[in-house]
Motif scaffolding. Structure first.
Motif, PDB file in Angstrom:
ATOM      1  N   ARG A  69     -36.410  45.918  66.889  1.00 32.14           N
ATOM      2  CA  ARG A  69     -36.776  45.031  67.771  1.00 32.14           C
ATOM      3  C   ARG A  69     -35.848  43.773  68.149  1.00 32.14           C
ATOM      4  NH1 ARG A  69     -42.246  43.412  69.419  1.00 32.14           N
ATOM      5  NH2 ARG A  69     -41.653  41.544  70.977  1.00 32.14           N
ATOM      6  N   LYS A  70     -35.616  44.050  69.451  1.00 30.40           N
ATOM      7  CA  LYS A  70     -34.486  43.442  70.065  1.00 30.40           C
ATOM      8  C   LYS A  70     -34.309  41.820  69.759  1.00 30.40           C
ATOM      9  CE  LYS A  70     -31.615  42.691  74.549  1.00 30.40           C
ATOM     10  NZ  LYS A  70     -31.431  41.215  74.122  1.00 30.40           N
ATOM     11  N   GLU A  71     -35.400  41.202  69.952  1.00 26.86           N
ATOM     12  CA  GLU A  71     -35.232  39.669  69.631  1.00 26.86           C
ATOM     13  C   GLU A  71     -34.957  39.353  67.833  1.00 26.86           C
ATOM     14  OE1 GLU A  71     -37.774  41.466  70.777  1.00 26.86           O
ATOM     15  OE2 GLU A  71     -38.963  40.229  72.169  1.00 26.86           O
ATOM     16  N   ASP A  74     -31.086  40.291  67.634  1.00 23.73           N
ATOM     17  CA  ASP A  74     -30.311  39.430  68.463  1.00 23.73           C
ATOM     18  C   ASP A  74     -30.449  37.949  67.427  1.00 23.73           C
ATOM     19  OD1 ASP A  74     -29.829  41.038  70.530  1.00 23.73           O
ATOM     20  OD2 ASP A  74     -31.292  40.103  71.871  1.00 23.73           O
ATOM     21  N   ALA A  75     -31.330  37.593  66.879  1.00 21.90           N
ATOM     22  CA  ALA A  75     -31.377  36.407  65.972  1.00 21.90           C
ATOM     23  C   ALA A  75     -30.321  36.630  64.914  1.00 21.90           C
ATOM     24  CB  ALA A  75     -32.846  36.210  65.423  1.00 21.90           C
ATOM     25  N   ALA A 336     -37.243  34.079  64.269  1.00 28.10           N
ATOM     26  CA  ALA A 336     -37.652  34.766  65.486  1.00 28.10           C
ATOM     27  C   ALA A 336     -38.870  35.731  65.380  1.00 28.10           C
ATOM     28  CB  ALA A 336     -36.239  35.885  65.759  1.00 28.10           C
ATOM     29  N   ASP A 339     -41.667  33.637  66.429  1.00 29.60           N
ATOM     30  CA  ASP A 339     -41.623  33.419  67.816  1.00 29.60           C
ATOM     31  C   ASP A 339     -42.682  34.292  68.396  1.00 29.60           C
ATOM     32  OD1 ASP A 339     -40.244  31.060  67.676  1.00 29.60           O
ATOM     33  OD2 ASP A 339     -38.441  32.102  68.176  1.00 29.60           O
ATOM     34  N   ILE A 340     -42.334  35.739  67.932  1.00 33.41           N
ATOM     35  CA  ILE A 340     -43.037  36.721  68.480  1.00 33.41           C
ATOM     36  C   ILE A 340     -44.798  36.739  68.175  1.00 33.41           C
ATOM     37  CG2 ILE A 340     -43.418  39.223  68.292  1.00 33.41           C
ATOM     38  CD1 ILE A 340     -40.561  39.630  67.476  1.00 33.41           C
TER      39      ILE A 340
END
Length: 451
Positions: A69-71, A74-75, A336, A339-340
């Motif tokens: 999962r990109k998010e 990135d976190a 993160a 957040d999702i």
């Protein structure tokens, strides 16, 4: 032999020579062409031979949003540019503080303090130690005993095993464990009665234990709504709330182990939310970091925290901690992850998908050797039986659950059995099309193998 096959053989030899897998009989595992995962994409796993499988076990129940999962990636990368880890002993850090605030905001009312660890078992161990020491600070030194449920599973550390109730996992270590009070779990197969009769009997047993031993009880620990590793056993509606009421009536602490049930698995953020239960202590793990890094948490009330808040000479410090407690990378990816949940309507998706799944599971429930399909949200157990009418189990040496899971893997789905109960814990992000395909694979595997 192809290059992929040669590479597989090389890594299988490394597994044979160097690695001891958890919860695994190595002789059987190494003889059975083990799965060696190379990468993951969304709801899929890809092994080093290039074969693709559905991850129907959510990587041991902990991955809600899919692999890669990109998010979340990135976190972690963003946090790496700041710092990977610094101790939480006598210090703090930004992600750990932000995550603690978020957890207090989403958990049941009254849980206002967060103690970090690195696994669900450790979170339970911490909860037990906090409860024990709390009563010592309160001057009630007799309160040293915990009540837990038969057939329960709370982890594999000594305290967690002590309050567990699964002989298969725990009997070997009996002489290492501290004594606990075990009460019956409300389930018809255990009591041979209706659900209402089972619930009444279980509550009466718990109440009797509290009445007889109340002044010695530190707390009651329970898996809210579902006993996971015990076979996906579902609580009757209202039972958890009654347990909370009995704890309040008798002045003992309620410890809710939400390691498996938390973060949307049952259709609410936490299983306790279904019945508006506010425990004194809650343990969290697994999906906390979106399946990325080992971070767990134990939440307590202010009343419990305040019992430890004192001058140093009073010796009320909670002397417990882990080297990686409150790790910045883990806390950053956990933020993160939350957040999702918040931004993408994850709970609403789980609720809708659960209804869809229940309809599709009917094809499995009708199979000749399926005794029961148990479901709460996206926690699913499929019990295999030798005889559907009498619910007679297969002989233990048949290993029917393992055989079905082996066939499912050949068909492209990874999951694990609990004895002859097939666990099905799909990722929360699963689509209806993916769910339909996974259920079809399970139905085919069960039908073929049980014949």
């Amino acid at each position: 032999m192809t290059e992929r096959e040669s590479r597989y053989d090389a890594y299988l030899e490394k597994n044979r020579r160097y690695l001891w897998n958890p919860f695994t009989q190595m002789k059987e595992y190494l003889h059975d062409e083990p799965l060696i995962v190379e990468r993951g994409e969304g709801t899929k796993l890809i092994d080093i031979k290039g074969k693709v499988y559905y991850d129907g076990n959510a990587s041991v129940w902990l991955n809600p949003h899919g692999h890669g999962r990109k998010e979340l990636n990135d976190a972690i990368k963003e946090q790496l540019d700041q710092i990977a880890h610094s101790t939480l002993l006598g210090a703090a850090n930004v992600p750990a503080l932000d995550l603690a605030e978020r957890l207090v905001g989403i958990t049941p009312a009254g849980l206002n303090k967060v103690f970090y660890s690195d696994s669900g078992a450790a979170a339970v161990e911490i909860g037990l130690k906090i409860a024990y020491q709390y009563w010592q600070h309160r001057g009630e030194s007799k309160r040293t005993t915990f009540i837990s449920m038969k057939n329960a599973y709370h982890g594999d550390t000594i305290g967690a095993v002590s309050v567990g109730g699964m002989d298969l996992f725990h009997a070997t270590f009996e002489k290492m464990l501290f004594p606990t009070e075990k009460v019956s779990y409300p389930y018809p197969y255990r009591f041979q009665g209706t659900e209402a009769e089972c619930m009444h009997a279980a509550l009466a047993e718990l109440e009797q234990s509290l009445q007889q031993n109340g002044e010695c009880i530190a707390g009651v620990i329970v898996e809210p709504l579902v006993q996971g590793a015990g076979g996906m056993i579902m609580m009757p509606a209202g039972f958890l709330k009654k347990v909370e009421e009995l704890c309040r009536d008798h002045g003992v602490l309620l410890i809710a182990d939400e390691v498996a049930t938390g973060f949307g698995r049952t259709g609410e953020m936490f299983a306790c939310d279904h019945e508006e239960v506010s425990p004194d202590i809650m343990t969290l793990g697994k999906k906390l970091t979106g399946g990325y890094l080992p971070v767990a948490a134990t939440l307590t009330t202010d009343e419990i925290y305040d019992a430890f808040y004192a001058d140093p000479h009073e010796m009320k410090t909670f002397f417990h901690g882990h080297s990686y407690t409150g790790n910045q990378l883990g806390c950053a990816v956990a933020l993160a992850n939350l957040d999702i949940y918040e931004n993408e309507g994850v709970l609403e998706h789980v609720q809708a998908l659960s209804r869809f799944t229940a309809k599709k599971l009917r094809q499995i429930a009708e199979l000749e050797h399926v005794g029961e399909v148990r479901q709460k949200g996206l926690m699913i157990g499929i019990e295999l039986v030798a005889d559907r009418t009498s619910k007679a189990p297969y002989p233990a040496d048949v290993g029917m659950g393992k055989k079905v899971c082996r066939r499912a893997r050949q068909l492209g789905l990874i999951t694990r059995p609990l004895g002859d109960v097939i666990t099905f814990m799909p990722m929360l992000v699963t689509s209806e099309a993916e769910m339909e395909e996974m259920i079809a694979i399970l139905a085919q595997a069960i039908a073929e193998v049980t014949v």
